[in-house]
Design a protein around this motif. Sequence first.
Motif, PDB file in Angstrom:
ATOM      1  N   SER A 107     -55.996 -24.339  21.932  1.00 29.89           N
ATOM      2  CA  SER A 107     -54.933 -25.149  22.544  1.00 29.89           C
ATOM      3  C   SER A 107     -55.176 -25.357  24.035  1.00 29.89           C
ATOM      4  CB  SER A 107     -53.554 -24.508  22.321  1.00 29.89           C
ATOM      5  OG  SER A 107     -53.502 -23.238  22.948  1.00 29.89           O
ATOM      6  N   ALA A 108     -55.971 -24.496  24.654  1.00 25.90           N
ATOM      7  CA  ALA A 108     -56.310 -24.701  26.063  1.00 25.90           C
ATOM      8  C   ALA A 108     -57.034 -26.031  26.251  1.00 25.90           C
ATOM      9  CB  ALA A 108     -57.184 -23.554  26.566  1.00 25.90           C
ATOM     10  N   TYR A 109     -57.667 -26.480  25.175  1.00 17.23           N
ATOM     11  CA  TYR A 109     -58.421 -27.733  25.255  1.00 17.23           C
ATOM     12  C   TYR A 109     -57.703 -28.897  24.600  1.00 17.23           C
ATOM     13  CZ  TYR A 109     -62.342 -25.052  26.939  1.00 17.23           C
ATOM     14  OH  TYR A 109     -63.146 -24.247  27.699  1.00 17.23           O
ATOM     15  N   THR A 110     -56.792 -28.605  23.638  1.00 15.85           N
ATOM     16  CA  THR A 110     -56.180 -29.713  22.899  1.00 15.85           C
ATOM     17  C   THR A 110     -54.745 -30.022  23.313  1.00 15.85           C
ATOM     18  OG1 THR A 110     -55.492 -28.197  21.146  1.00 15.85           O
ATOM     19  CG2 THR A 110     -57.598 -29.326  20.850  1.00 15.85           C
ATOM     20  N   ASP A 111     -54.093 -29.127  24.063  1.00 21.03           N
ATOM     21  CA  ASP A 111     -52.738 -29.432  24.530  1.00 21.03           C
ATOM     22  C   ASP A 111     -52.761 -30.610  25.492  1.00 21.03           C
ATOM     23  OD1 ASP A 111     -51.176 -26.125  24.797  1.00 21.03           O
ATOM     24  OD2 ASP A 111     -51.493 -27.491  23.117  1.00 21.03           O
ATOM     25  N   ILE A 163     -63.162 -21.819  19.709  1.00 28.77           N
ATOM     26  CA  ILE A 163     -63.165 -23.067  20.465  1.00 28.77           C
ATOM     27  C   ILE A 163     -64.424 -23.871  20.186  1.00 28.77           C
ATOM     28  CG2 ILE A 163     -63.354 -24.001  22.805  1.00 28.77           C
ATOM     29  CD1 ILE A 163     -61.436 -21.706  23.645  1.00 28.77           C
ATOM     30  N   ILE A 164     -65.567 -23.196  20.218  1.00 29.83           N
ATOM     31  CA  ILE A 164     -66.830 -23.882  19.951  1.00 29.83           C
ATOM     32  C   ILE A 164     -66.880 -24.336  18.489  1.00 29.83           C
ATOM     33  CG2 ILE A 164     -69.347 -23.703  20.018  1.00 29.83           C
ATOM     34  CD1 ILE A 164     -68.088 -23.485  22.752  1.00 29.83           C
ATOM     35  N   GLY A 165     -66.377 -23.477  17.609  1.00 24.34           N
ATOM     36  CA  GLY A 165     -66.398 -23.786  16.181  1.00 24.34           C
ATOM     37  C   GLY A 165     -65.626 -25.051  15.847  1.00 24.34           C
ATOM     38  N   ILE A 166     -64.456 -25.191  16.443  1.00 26.33           N
ATOM     39  CA  ILE A 166     -63.647 -26.379  16.174  1.00 26.33           C
ATOM     40  C   ILE A 166     -64.321 -27.619  16.764  1.00 26.33           C
ATOM     41  CG2 ILE A 166     -61.449 -27.494  16.764  1.00 26.33           C
ATOM     42  CD1 ILE A 166     -60.106 -24.852  16.221  1.00 26.33           C
ATOM     43  N   PHE A 167     -64.929 -27.458  17.911  1.00 27.90           N
ATOM     44  CA  PHE A 167     -65.695 -28.536  18.539  1.00 27.90           C
ATOM     45  C   PHE A 167     -66.731 -29.076  17.548  1.00 27.90           C
ATOM     46  CE2 PHE A 167     -67.007 -30.728  22.313  1.00 27.90           C
ATOM     47  CZ  PHE A 167     -68.391 -30.774  22.334  1.00 27.90           C
ATOM     48  N   LEU A 168     -67.442 -28.160  16.891  1.00 26.67           N
ATOM     49  CA  LEU A 168     -68.481 -28.559  15.935  1.00 26.67           C
ATOM     50  C   LEU A 168     -67.876 -29.113  14.643  1.00 26.67           C
ATOM     51  CD1 LEU A 168     -70.896 -25.543  16.521  1.00 26.67           C
ATOM     52  CD2 LEU A 168     -71.184 -27.898  17.312  1.00 26.67           C
ATOM     53  N   ALA A 222     -53.993 -34.421  34.469  1.00 32.01           N
ATOM     54  CA  ALA A 222     -55.157 -34.535  33.599  1.00 32.01           C
ATOM     55  C   ALA A 222     -56.446 -34.231  34.353  1.00 32.01           C
ATOM     56  CB  ALA A 222     -55.227 -35.932  32.987  1.00 32.01           C
ATOM     57  N   ASN A 223     -56.513 -34.686  35.641  1.00 26.34           N
ATOM     58  CA  ASN A 223     -57.787 -34.522  36.339  1.00 26.34           C
ATOM     59  C   ASN A 223     -58.093 -33.087  36.729  1.00 26.34           C
ATOM     60  OD1 ASN A 223     -55.975 -34.285  38.361  1.00 26.34           O
ATOM     61  ND2 ASN A 223     -56.618 -36.117  39.497  1.00 26.34           N
ATOM     62  N   LEU A 224     -57.193 -32.170  36.401  1.00 25.96           N
ATOM     63  CA  LEU A 224     -57.521 -30.757  36.597  1.00 25.96           C
ATOM     64  C   LEU A 224     -58.372 -30.255  35.435  1.00 25.96           C
ATOM     65  CD1 LEU A 224     -54.052 -29.338  37.717  1.00 25.96           C
ATOM     66  CD2 LEU A 224     -56.046 -29.799  39.159  1.00 25.96           C
ATOM     67  N   TYR A 225     -58.273 -31.001  34.306  1.00 26.21           N
ATOM     68  CA  TYR A 225     -58.932 -30.555  33.090  1.00 26.21           C
ATOM     69  C   TYR A 225     -60.204 -31.331  32.766  1.00 26.21           C
ATOM     70  CZ  TYR A 225     -54.877 -27.665  32.304  1.00 26.21           C
ATOM     71  OH  TYR A 225     -53.918 -26.703  32.440  1.00 26.21           O
ATOM     72  N   PHE A 226     -60.270 -32.558  33.271  1.00 23.92           N
ATOM     73  CA  PHE A 226     -61.485 -33.363  33.088  1.00 23.92           C
ATOM     74  C   PHE A 226     -61.363 -34.561  34.031  1.00 23.92           C
ATOM     75  CE2 PHE A 226     -58.870 -36.231  30.624  1.00 23.92           C
ATOM     76  CZ  PHE A 226     -58.072 -35.413  29.829  1.00 23.92           C
ATOM     77  N   PRO A 227     -62.489 -35.204  34.373  1.00 25.80           N
ATOM     78  CA  PRO A 227     -62.439 -36.318  35.329  1.00 25.80           C
ATOM     79  C   PRO A 227     -61.716 -37.533  34.748  1.00 25.80           C
ATOM     80  CG  PRO A 227     -64.699 -35.857  34.653  1.00 25.80           C
ATOM     81  CD  PRO A 227     -63.830 -34.919  33.909  1.00 25.80           C
ATOM     82  N   THR A 228     -60.996 -38.271  35.596  1.00 25.21           N
ATOM     83  CA  THR A 228     -60.278 -39.455  35.126  1.00 25.21           C
ATOM     84  C   THR A 228     -60.595 -40.719  35.914  1.00 25.21           C
ATOM     85  OG1 THR A 228     -58.372 -38.952  36.512  1.00 25.21           O
ATOM     86  CG2 THR A 228     -58.333 -38.115  34.258  1.00 25.21           C
ATOM     87  N   ASN A 229     -61.510 -40.625  36.874  1.00 29.71           N
ATOM     88  CA  ASN A 229     -61.978 -41.850  37.521  1.00 29.71           C
ATOM     89  C   ASN A 229     -63.451 -41.692  37.870  1.00 29.71           C
ATOM     90  OD1 ASN A 229     -62.330 -40.782  40.225  1.00 29.71           O
ATOM     91  ND2 ASN A 229     -60.109 -40.803  40.418  1.00 29.71           N
ATOM     92  N   ALA A 259     -60.046 -21.197  32.402  1.00 30.84           N
ATOM     93  CA  ALA A 259     -59.235 -20.047  32.796  1.00 30.84           C
ATOM     94  C   ALA A 259     -58.281 -19.620  31.695  1.00 30.84           C
ATOM     95  CB  ALA A 259     -58.453 -20.395  34.057  1.00 30.84           C
ATOM     96  N   HIS A 260     -58.106 -20.485  30.683  1.00 32.06           N
ATOM     97  CA  HIS A 260     -57.118 -20.206  29.632  1.00 32.06           C
ATOM     98  C   HIS A 260     -57.746 -19.990  28.267  1.00 32.06           C
ATOM     99  CE1 HIS A 260     -54.134 -21.304  32.574  1.00 32.06           C
ATOM    100  NE2 HIS A 260     -54.720 -22.471  32.760  1.00 32.06           N
TER     101      HIS A 260
END
Lengths: 159, 285
Positions: free
Chosen positions: A72-76, B5-10, A83-90, A65-66
């Motif tokens: 930064s939507a993925y690395t923040d 985003i995909i580029g940095i992933f790679l 955390a579990n809103l962004y990826f599974p944790t269990n 959604a971001h």
Amino acid sequence: MAEHSLNSQPSPDAHPHDKAYEQLRQMELIVSWILRIGVIVSAIVILFGSLLFVITGKSGYASDAHVSQGVSAYTDYQGEKSANLYFPTNPGQVISGALAFKSFALIALGLFLLILTPIFRVAVSVFTFALERDWLYVVFTVIVLAVLLVSFFLGKAGG
Amino acid sequence: MLFQIIGIFLAIFAVSVFAGGFGALAGIGGGMVVVPILTTFFGVDIHYAIGASIVSVIATSSGAAATYVRENITNIRIGMFLEMGTTFGALTGAFLGAFISGSLLYIVFAVVLAISAYLMWNKRREDIPKPIENDFWSERLHLSNSYYDKVEGHEIYYNVRGAPVGLGLMYVAGLISGLLGIGSGALKVLAMDTAMHLPIKVSTATSNFMIGVTAATSAGVYFARGQINPYLAAPVALGVLSGSQVGTNLLMRLRGSAIRKVFIVVLVALTIEMFLKGFGINIGG
């Protein structure tokens, strides 16, 4: 002349080419095979999830959604609680997400399998040392296995 | 934006291939390279860098270990004995992770790296360790062994000493591994090389075997804490795995002293990098 037994210790009881020695050598190859298979399967699952992510551009979670924010939507850092809103944790979240074909859940499944590989390897060593009747090392190996399993529970409890 | 985003992933994948090759060659599991690269060049939060790093450590160790076990270079008894130290240490470290200042640890580690680089430098011309007698503990624990050195062309027998000291050092190595998300391979190889007098190839192979188990101890904790982010852990894991396959094959064919020299260069570079991070200096950040 070196006499190699399963756990690389010249054993006074094992003579090359007798049945016990051959059995142990077989087990050694199986252990090596288990490590290989574990890593390959994990890698395939991670790769599958990664390709799904690259092709669809969707993680299956909140980051989607971001996307306008950029990477930064993925690395923040999202903290422990959300955390579990962004990826599974269990494991439960991993499996339900994977069944829903969420790319990040598939990746997490592969990562989980990768983490399990060394643990499985240690479990197998309990048997190989027992087969060699090396009880001292059976004890050592069980201790290591116990610590490994405890770490999972400590983590689940939020450590 | 999606393209970026995909580029940095790679890009992370590509960098990880290099880290994996180098890590396998030097027996350090690649973790030490992953954390600094992710935090300084990709601006990733350190918690995620640590999580991705621990995954790469397991990947390298498991990817390479199968080969070492087949070639009979890994000393599984030493590995399992010392694992009791590292796993307890890793539990302690991962647990304490929230409380201790990262800066202080980087500095402590930098000091350890500097010392080990110095010790390695002194031994750089040795290919085979000078023959020693097994001490009491090594006899009791059946730690001596042999392996076939492809380069030397014959079986090399070795004895071991200093097992209790080794165990203590392994606890420290595990502690640091759990805290920083690295494999502590340098410390493990150092302990086995100097305190226990193992041939460098055996230290490296056994360290690789142990690293994965130690890392799995920490990884369980990180996973539940939400520190393992698929966006980072996936390219790192796949990249390091690919790179380490190349590194492992090289290890079989190089002379012991060549490995030491590569290791010294790695240690010096990491020492400088760690000192800088300890004082809050980030290059390229």
